[in-house]
Scaffold this motif. Sequence first.
Motif, PDB file in Angstrom:
ATOM      1  N   SER A 191       0.824  -1.206   0.000  1.00  0.00           N
ATOM      2  CA  SER A 191       0.000   0.000   0.000  1.00  0.00           C
ATOM      3  C   SER A 191       0.856   1.253   0.000  1.00  0.00           C
ATOM      4  CB  SER A 191      -0.932   0.000   1.216  1.00  0.00           C
ATOM      5  OG  SER A 191      -1.874  -1.038   1.136  1.00  0.00           O
ATOM      6  N   ARG A 192       1.917   1.240   0.789  1.00  0.00           N
ATOM      7  CA  ARG A 192       2.811   2.390   0.826  1.00  0.00           C
ATOM      8  C   ARG A 192       3.462   2.622  -0.530  1.00  0.00           C
ATOM      9  NH1 ARG A 192       6.731   2.553   5.935  1.00  0.00           N
ATOM     10  NH2 ARG A 192       7.270   4.475   4.823  1.00  0.00           N
ATOM     11  N   LYS A 193       3.857   1.535  -1.200  1.00  0.00           N
ATOM     12  CA  LYS A 193       4.441   1.676  -2.534  1.00  0.00           C
ATOM     13  C   LYS A 193       3.430   2.238  -3.525  1.00  0.00           C
ATOM     14  CE  LYS A 193       7.834  -2.073  -2.115  1.00  0.00           C
ATOM     15  NZ  LYS A 193       8.235  -3.424  -2.620  1.00  0.00           N
ATOM     16  N   LEU A 194       2.188   1.739  -3.450  1.00  0.00           N
ATOM     17  CA  LEU A 194       1.140   2.187  -4.356  1.00  0.00           C
ATOM     18  C   LEU A 194       0.814   3.656  -4.134  1.00  0.00           C
ATOM     19  CD1 LEU A 194      -0.785   1.139  -6.564  1.00  0.00           C
ATOM     20  CD2 LEU A 194      -2.438   0.673  -4.754  1.00  0.00           C
ATOM     21  N   ILE A 195       0.695   4.053  -2.871  1.00  0.00           N
ATOM     22  CA  ILE A 195       0.423   5.454  -2.554  1.00  0.00           C
ATOM     23  C   ILE A 195       1.571   6.337  -3.022  1.00  0.00           C
ATOM     24  CG2 ILE A 195       0.122   7.095  -0.652  1.00  0.00           C
ATOM     25  CD1 ILE A 195      -1.361   4.817   0.832  1.00  0.00           C
ATOM     26  N   GLY A 196       2.794   5.855  -2.867  1.00  0.00           N
ATOM     27  CA  GLY A 196       3.947   6.606  -3.352  1.00  0.00           C
ATOM     28  C   GLY A 196       3.913   6.788  -4.865  1.00  0.00           C
ATOM     29  N   GLN A 197       3.477   5.759  -5.594  1.00  0.00           N
ATOM     30  CA  GLN A 197       3.352   5.882  -7.044  1.00  0.00           C
ATOM     31  C   GLN A 197       2.305   6.925  -7.409  1.00  0.00           C
ATOM     32  OE1 GLN A 197       2.467   1.829  -8.186  1.00  0.00           O
ATOM     33  NE2 GLN A 197       4.580   1.455  -8.817  1.00  0.00           N
ATOM     34  N   ALA A 198       1.169   6.894  -6.707  1.00  0.00           N
ATOM     35  CA  ALA A 198       0.105   7.860  -6.990  1.00  0.00           C
ATOM     36  C   ALA A 198       0.569   9.281  -6.674  1.00  0.00           C
ATOM     37  CB  ALA A 198      -1.141   7.507  -6.169  1.00  0.00           C
ATOM     38  N   GLN A 199       1.286   9.435  -5.570  1.00  0.00           N
ATOM     39  CA  GLN A 199       1.835  10.752  -5.256  1.00  0.00           C
ATOM     40  C   GLN A 199       2.750  11.238  -6.368  1.00  0.00           C
ATOM     41  OE1 GLN A 199       3.012   9.505  -0.993  1.00  0.00           O
ATOM     42  NE2 GLN A 199       3.019  11.735  -0.922  1.00  0.00           N
ATOM     43  N   GLY A 200       3.601  10.373  -6.865  1.00  0.00           N
ATOM     44  CA  GLY A 200       4.518  10.754  -7.936  1.00  0.00           C
ATOM     45  C   GLY A 200       3.780  11.197  -9.188  1.00  0.00           C
ATOM     46  N   ILE A 201       2.691  10.480  -9.511  1.00  0.00           N
ATOM     47  CA  ILE A 201       1.896  10.854 -10.681  1.00  0.00           C
ATOM     48  C   ILE A 201       1.288  12.236 -10.507  1.00  0.00           C
ATOM     49  CG2 ILE A 201      -0.194  10.282 -11.989  1.00  0.00           C
ATOM     50  CD1 ILE A 201       0.473   7.304 -11.395  1.00  0.00           C
ATOM     51  N   LEU A 202       0.717  12.496  -9.317  1.00  0.00           N
ATOM     52  CA  LEU A 202       0.117  13.814  -9.056  1.00  0.00           C
ATOM     53  C   LEU A 202       1.178  14.909  -9.053  1.00  0.00           C
ATOM     54  CD1 LEU A 202      -2.467  12.937  -6.251  1.00  0.00           C
ATOM     55  CD2 LEU A 202      -2.909  13.322  -8.678  1.00  0.00           C
ATOM     56  N   MET A 203       2.332  14.622  -8.484  1.00  0.00           N
ATOM     57  CA  MET A 203       3.408  15.618  -8.450  1.00  0.00           C
ATOM     58  C   MET A 203       3.854  15.994  -9.856  1.00  0.00           C
ATOM     59  SD  MET A 203       5.557  13.910  -5.288  1.00  0.00           S
ATOM     60  CE  MET A 203       6.988  14.982  -5.458  1.00  0.00           C
ATOM     61  N   GLU A 204       3.959  14.987 -10.717  1.00  0.00           N
ATOM     62  CA  GLU A 204       4.389  15.256 -12.094  1.00  0.00           C
ATOM     63  C   GLU A 204       3.304  15.965 -12.894  1.00  0.00           C
ATOM     64  OE1 GLU A 204       5.669  12.722 -16.101  1.00  0.00           O
ATOM     65  OE2 GLU A 204       5.145  11.693 -14.237  1.00  0.00           O
ATOM     66  N   ARG A 205       2.069  15.510 -12.704  1.00  0.00           N
ATOM     67  CA  ARG A 205       0.978  16.030 -13.532  1.00  0.00           C
ATOM     68  C   ARG A 205       0.573  17.445 -13.129  1.00  0.00           C
ATOM     69  NH1 ARG A 205      -3.926  12.041 -14.066  1.00  0.00           N
ATOM     70  NH2 ARG A 205      -2.248  10.876 -15.094  1.00  0.00           N
ATOM     71  N   TYR A 206       0.592  17.736 -11.830  1.00  0.00           N
ATOM     72  CA  TYR A 206       0.079  19.028 -11.364  1.00  0.00           C
ATOM     73  C   TYR A 206       1.136  19.881 -10.678  1.00  0.00           C
ATOM     74  CZ  TYR A 206      -4.329  16.637 -12.238  1.00  0.00           C
ATOM     75  OH  TYR A 206      -5.354  15.955 -12.824  1.00  0.00           O
ATOM     76  N   ALA A 207       2.397  19.495 -10.790  1.00  0.00           N
ATOM     77  CA  ALA A 207       3.495  20.276 -10.224  1.00  0.00           C
ATOM     78  C   ALA A 207       3.308  20.490  -8.715  1.00  0.00           C
ATOM     79  CB  ALA A 207       3.634  21.617 -10.942  1.00  0.00           C
ATOM     80  N   LEU A 208       2.986  19.424  -8.020  1.00  0.00           N
ATOM     81  CA  LEU A 208       2.782  19.488  -6.573  1.00  0.00           C
ATOM     82  C   LEU A 208       4.015  18.945  -5.865  1.00  0.00           C
ATOM     83  CD1 LEU A 208      -0.829  17.989  -6.392  1.00  0.00           C
ATOM     84  CD2 LEU A 208      -0.207  20.412  -6.486  1.00  0.00           C
ATOM     85  N   ASP A 209       4.196  19.393  -4.614  1.00  0.00           N
ATOM     86  CA  ASP A 209       5.246  18.752  -3.828  1.00  0.00           C
ATOM     87  C   ASP A 209       4.673  17.489  -3.183  1.00  0.00           C
ATOM     88  OD1 ASP A 209       3.782  19.479  -1.537  1.00  0.00           O
ATOM     89  OD2 ASP A 209       4.985  21.276  -1.192  1.00  0.00           O
ATOM     90  N   GLN A 210       5.514  16.737  -2.484  1.00  0.00           N
ATOM     91  CA  GLN A 210       5.100  15.436  -1.961  1.00  0.00           C
ATOM     92  C   GLN A 210       3.988  15.556  -0.929  1.00  0.00           C
ATOM     93  OE1 GLN A 210       8.320  13.196  -0.279  1.00  0.00           O
ATOM     94  NE2 GLN A 210       7.140  11.324  -0.093  1.00  0.00           N
ATOM     95  N   ASP A 211       4.093  16.522  -0.031  1.00  0.00           N
ATOM     96  CA  ASP A 211       3.074  16.689   1.011  1.00  0.00           C
ATOM     97  C   ASP A 211       1.736  17.080   0.417  1.00  0.00           C
ATOM     98  OD1 ASP A 211       4.909  16.034   2.926  1.00  0.00           O
ATOM     99  OD2 ASP A 211       5.387  18.108   3.464  1.00  0.00           O
ATOM    100  N   ARG A 212       1.771  17.990  -0.563  1.00  0.00           N
ATOM    101  CA  ARG A 212       0.536  18.448  -1.184  1.00  0.00           C
ATOM    102  C   ARG A 212      -0.135  17.315  -1.968  1.00  0.00           C
ATOM    103  NH1 ARG A 212      -4.018  20.942  -0.784  1.00  0.00           N
ATOM    104  NH2 ARG A 212      -4.814  21.811  -2.753  1.00  0.00           N
TER     105      ARG A 212
END
Length: 246
Positions: A191-212
């Motif tokens: 689950s942690r790996k999956l959530i990390g992947q989703a965070q990375g996708i959002l960070m790349e797509r919307y220029a967000l930092d990890q916390d956001r």
Amino acid sequence: MTETPSPSSPRAREVLWTGRDTRGFDLAQMALSVHEEATVPETVDRVLDFARAAVDCGHAAVVFVHARRRLEIVASTDPAIAALIEKQVEVHAGPILSMVNGCDCVLVTDTETDARWPAWASTAAAVGFRSMMGVRLYASERTMGTLNMYDARPHQFSDADVQTAHVLARHAAIALSRVQDSENFSRAIDSRKLIGQAQGILMERYALDQDRAFEVLRRYSQDSNVKLRDVAQMIVDTRRRSHPCT
């Protein structure tokens, strides 16, 4: 003078399964075998095999108890056992519910005459079970469920069978608890790996930092009443569909 067979000889194996006074070695072998299994289904199947042999019963089942006393048949050797579980849930009474509520063991010598749970007993007799023995599965103070044994013959289970069942149930509970903890740990890492992947996708797509990016996932999870892991899975799946070569 009677010759004592070697513990590894075929004759010794026969005595181990059929002799009431030699079950100690038999249960030791069972304990080693049960603790070697790697998954819940494998562990439960092994427990049922040993239960049927160790107490000479026709059928057996392992039932887990979940929140709000919800019962789940993890495995059974006869589909008719499901009717017995359903009847207990329907009438809110029966041997398994008694064990879930704290009774360590239940012994039913004859379902045609047992008056404690008449609705359950009549159902058991109707599907061909005259005897029943159940013991509670517990690790520490937590009740995991029950190990239940059934037979078509009345008065089938003895005091020695009850003691054997308790030993088997104790080893089974420890083994199942270990396997469940291992599986839960593995799922948590996944689950942690999956959530990390989703965070990375959002960070790349919307220029967000990890916390956001994590906050976006968490808020969507709360607003939609969807588990955080499932939200992450949807985002990863959407990315894969959009980029099939990635």
